[in-house]
Write an enzyme that holds these catalytic residues in place. Structure first.
Site, PDB file in Angstrom:
ATOM      1  N   ALA C 260       0.826  -1.207   0.000  1.00 31.46           N
ATOM      2  CA  ALA C 260       0.000   0.000   0.000  1.00 31.46           C
ATOM      3  C   ALA C 260       0.866   1.265   0.000  1.00 31.46           C
ATOM      4  CB  ALA C 260      -0.939  -0.023   1.195  1.00 31.46           C
ATOM      5  N   HIS C 261       0.212   2.406  -0.035  1.00 31.87           N
ATOM      6  CA  HIS C 261       0.937   3.662  -0.161  1.00 31.87           C
ATOM      7  C   HIS C 261       1.798   3.966   1.065  1.00 31.87           C
ATOM      8  CE1 HIS C 261      -2.911   6.055   1.209  1.00 31.87           C
ATOM      9  NE2 HIS C 261      -2.681   5.028   1.980  1.00 31.87           N
ATOM     10  N   ASN C 262       2.933   4.551   0.808  1.00 29.94           N
ATOM     11  CA  ASN C 262       3.865   5.021   1.842  1.00 29.94           C
ATOM     12  C   ASN C 262       4.640   3.904   2.537  1.00 29.94           C
ATOM     13  OD1 ASN C 262       2.685   7.583   1.388  1.00 29.94           O
ATOM     14  ND2 ASN C 262       1.119   7.095   2.899  1.00 29.94           N
TER      15      ASN C 262
END
Lengths: 357, 357, 357
Positions: C260-262
């Site tokens: 997922a993001h980050n």
């Protein structure tokens, strides 16, 4: 019901006699063998001139209130059927249904590009577009994308490179359909974002086991997607078996999520990555489903339910519940159970490590 | 063994001296350094002029009955080897195997379309087809699809738009290979349905860790798929490492399923969505695997086993067992354990909520 | 920070007055409404002329040490902010941030192929390549692949058939980017292998819930992939929200994995198939993550941690721990807990089967 978009009937009707022969069923009483059966349907929705089936005892409630004129059924459940329904006794009603569905319907021919129809397609800035497709204003279509026969695409929509939009699909306005998506048997609303690699509309995982062989059941539903829906990369949404798979307005689905056939998801629900929802389950409105959750088939999740990540939901959940664990229980109870088990794991290590291993 | 379809040997043989040098191994005794080693193989299948390796003590049974003429092995296991096997002592036999496999084999060049070979391909109704491909009668190939060098496609098969069938693959009759599938290193039977976005034949997840680096191990097997197999959207099937990954006749696999390298799945087995089977596991015939199950590597699941959804199977399972949970146990025991834990969660809430948190 | 590769600022700065109006916030004190705010940033990285936000009380530590000149914040947390930060009080700071981010930035136009720009693209051996793309020596590009505007591809790299490399991406030397991959918003190092169907760079699953609607938050980060990384078939890697998603050198990721993001993954870490890592989690170096693991968002996994397959990790894990289970605990404790629970399941069957069901 968008069935007519994607399927065509092979016959207007079958007689009772024909259905008995095709399915190798027998009647539970004496009836006119020339009675006409016009369609297949679910127990809930079937009408007087349609045929349904009872696949398992757990649906006997639906049977008892069904308006179906005809029903394929095992002998042992025959007593539970409503008075107005003509019963066709069969050892394997699900397989019999599969045979009848196949007798009534066929998928419309996928035209494809071939020698015979090459002239039906134009190559437009490196995309391949069927002449019958209705393309809105300010639509961008990426190179290598295929827009099939009678597809409709609303104004302002973007179709990414190498996306494949199969025959008869409808896509609304201002959607972003990213690269390498495969969309078939689907009606999609406005302002939707479909990320790369999403697969929508393939037939659901439905087999009728008979005599050691898994027979494919023709999947006659579609996928209906409301406005403002977002679907994450590589997620899959199967089309319905008899009715439609429905993703309501404002639903947000993350990457690698599986939505099986006949699932209905209510407005505003959010589903995090890698979750899976098995067939025929209904998810309410504004439900929050954490990542990597698994939700069993044929259950109901109420409005506003919150499900912790990595949970397995096996049963109906009442509205507004917060649950977690596998099988999922009340969230607070689950947290305390985890604390208790963690304590047990430590205790056990000290007290009885020798005796257990 | 379809290795010759996809790989070519770089040398006919290596001498024992060469193998010792390449792998930085030493002999456990005195042997003729000019002995010829013609191939690598598994412990079970290696013959007198082939080399194998022992990766872990858990395979010492296979070692003891191996007919391998040569074996890469850690010194500590040297006593367990059969009399006829010449041992090459190495601190990291798996990495040494990786080096030897790479010395013996290379993947056949993927031709691709380039300046040099553009004329080898024809554009046929917007599909790209290598001149050497053998395409059966009544085959439909979608726009943007690539059919590679020496691919064989049986009569009546449909290849969807933008599908990629890489060099040397074989696809049987009356298959439906949907849009955006990527197929390489695979031999597929008749009447198979491969849904959109399926990836077949990529190399397995095999690394030999050495000195802080994960070295890729050349994956020399293929994917062999029997007749009447269905594989769901976005599922992945890796090719084998030394032998093949095998999906037997009539197997039905749902969406987003992962089948790792060397897995063998018996006839008629059904695997629901989002399940994952780790490397080298053998699944019997007519096994039913629920959705979102995780099955560990290197285990055996017997014929007719049924596995509840969301289970994690860590050990061998005897035929006809019904199991559930993570780690999976007898299904009935698992249900009762769940009831007990749910009761414990409630009890705990009342009795000791203050003391635990 | 590769934001400038993919996004452009719509304004050089916003005044404090503008930000208050856009977000419907009020000041916590008296300040010059003409103060200039030049950018959005995280609490950790924001400087004197940038604005950040506090989304939840769990980040109050980051707030207390933040150098941010401005911060969107709920009134109840106002007392925890550092002296030098001007507070903009808002009932829903996350949604307010979403509004401001959208006011500052827009994604650079994706050019696509259209009537207006068709001449910007050349068809080169059946691949579609933008004239501005910089293609290294000995690069092979498969048929149907799209190479977007200002893409850079290093020497010796292979791009598979029908792959889509969107505008402004950078791919290093000697990479293998397989068929049907979709890559956007990404900077990829040398010697990487990206398997078929991988999706890199789609925007993360970030919504700010406001008044019954989930508002999309513009995802301004990229995906940064180091050298020698391998990513398995159909895996997905979302780009960062404010900063980047980072996959460090030598990381090996199997099939159907969700990042997922980050998320930040340290050097040499190995992640087996079907695992999922939720947003903003940091994974250390040389971590080993078994198959089908689920790792919660916003946690830290230390260097050298080993996680058993099918585990669910809910909390920070100290370096070098070996853990298993869901929620994951010490591996040895987990094994013993499993033995204890299995015993409990059997005991229960004998002793109290009648009383529980």
């Amino acid at each position: 019901m968008s069935r007519n978009n994607f399927f065509e009937k092979k016959v207007e009707f079958l007689t009772l006699k024909q259905v008995l022969e095709i399915t190798d069923s027998r009647l539970n009483g004496e009836f006119d063998l020339n009675l006409k059966i016009f369609d297949i349907n679910t127990l809930q929705n079937a009408s007087q001139n349609q045929i349904s089936f009872l696949n398992s005892g757990r649906y006997s409630v639906q049977l008892s209130t069904s308006k179906a004129g005809f029903c394929l059924i095992e002998e042992k459940y025959a007593t539970k059927s409503p008075a107005g329904t003509i019963l066709l006794i069969n050892k394997n009603p699900y397989y019999a249904y599969a045979q009848i569905a196949q007798s009534f319907y066929k998928q419309k021919d996928t035209e494809f590009v071939s020698d015979k129809n090459r002239l039906n397609y134009q190559e437009n800035n490196l995309a391949i577009i069927h002449n019958s497709a209705v393309i809105g204003k300010e639509v961008k279509i990426g190179s290598g994308a295929l827009i099939g026969k009678e597809v409709k695409i609303g104004d302002g929509t973007i179709i990414g490179p190498n996306a494949v939009i199969m025959d008869n699909c409808v896509i609304g306005k201002n959607c972003i359909i990213n690269a390498l998506t495969a969309i078939s048997f689907a009606i999609i609303g406005d302002n939707c974002i479909i990320h790369s690699g999403v697969k929508i509309g393939q037939d659901g995982f439905g087999f009728a086991h008979n005599m050691g062989v898994n027979h494919k059941i023709i999947q006659l539903g579609s996928v209906i997607i409301g406005n403002d829906v977002e679907i994450g990369a590589s997620s899959c949404i199967d089309r319905g078996a008899i009715e439609d798979t429905v993703i309501s307005q404002g639903v947000k689905i993350d990457n690698l999520v599986q939505i099986a056939h006949n699932v209905i998801i209510g407005q505003g629900t959010v589903i995090a990555g890698c979750s899976a929802i098995a067939g025929s389950t209904r998810i309410g409105k504004f439900v929050q489903i954490g990542g990597a959750c698994n939700i069993a088939g044929h259950i109901n999740i109420g409005d506003g339910v919150k499900i912790a990540g990595a949970s397995g939901v096996m049963r109906d959940v009442a509205p507004m519940q917060i649950i977690g664990g596998c099988p999922a229980i009340d969230f607070r109870q689950w947290q305390r159970l985890n604390a208790k088990l963690a304590a047990m794991a430590k205790l056990h290590l000290k007290a009885s490590s020798d005796t257990v291993n």
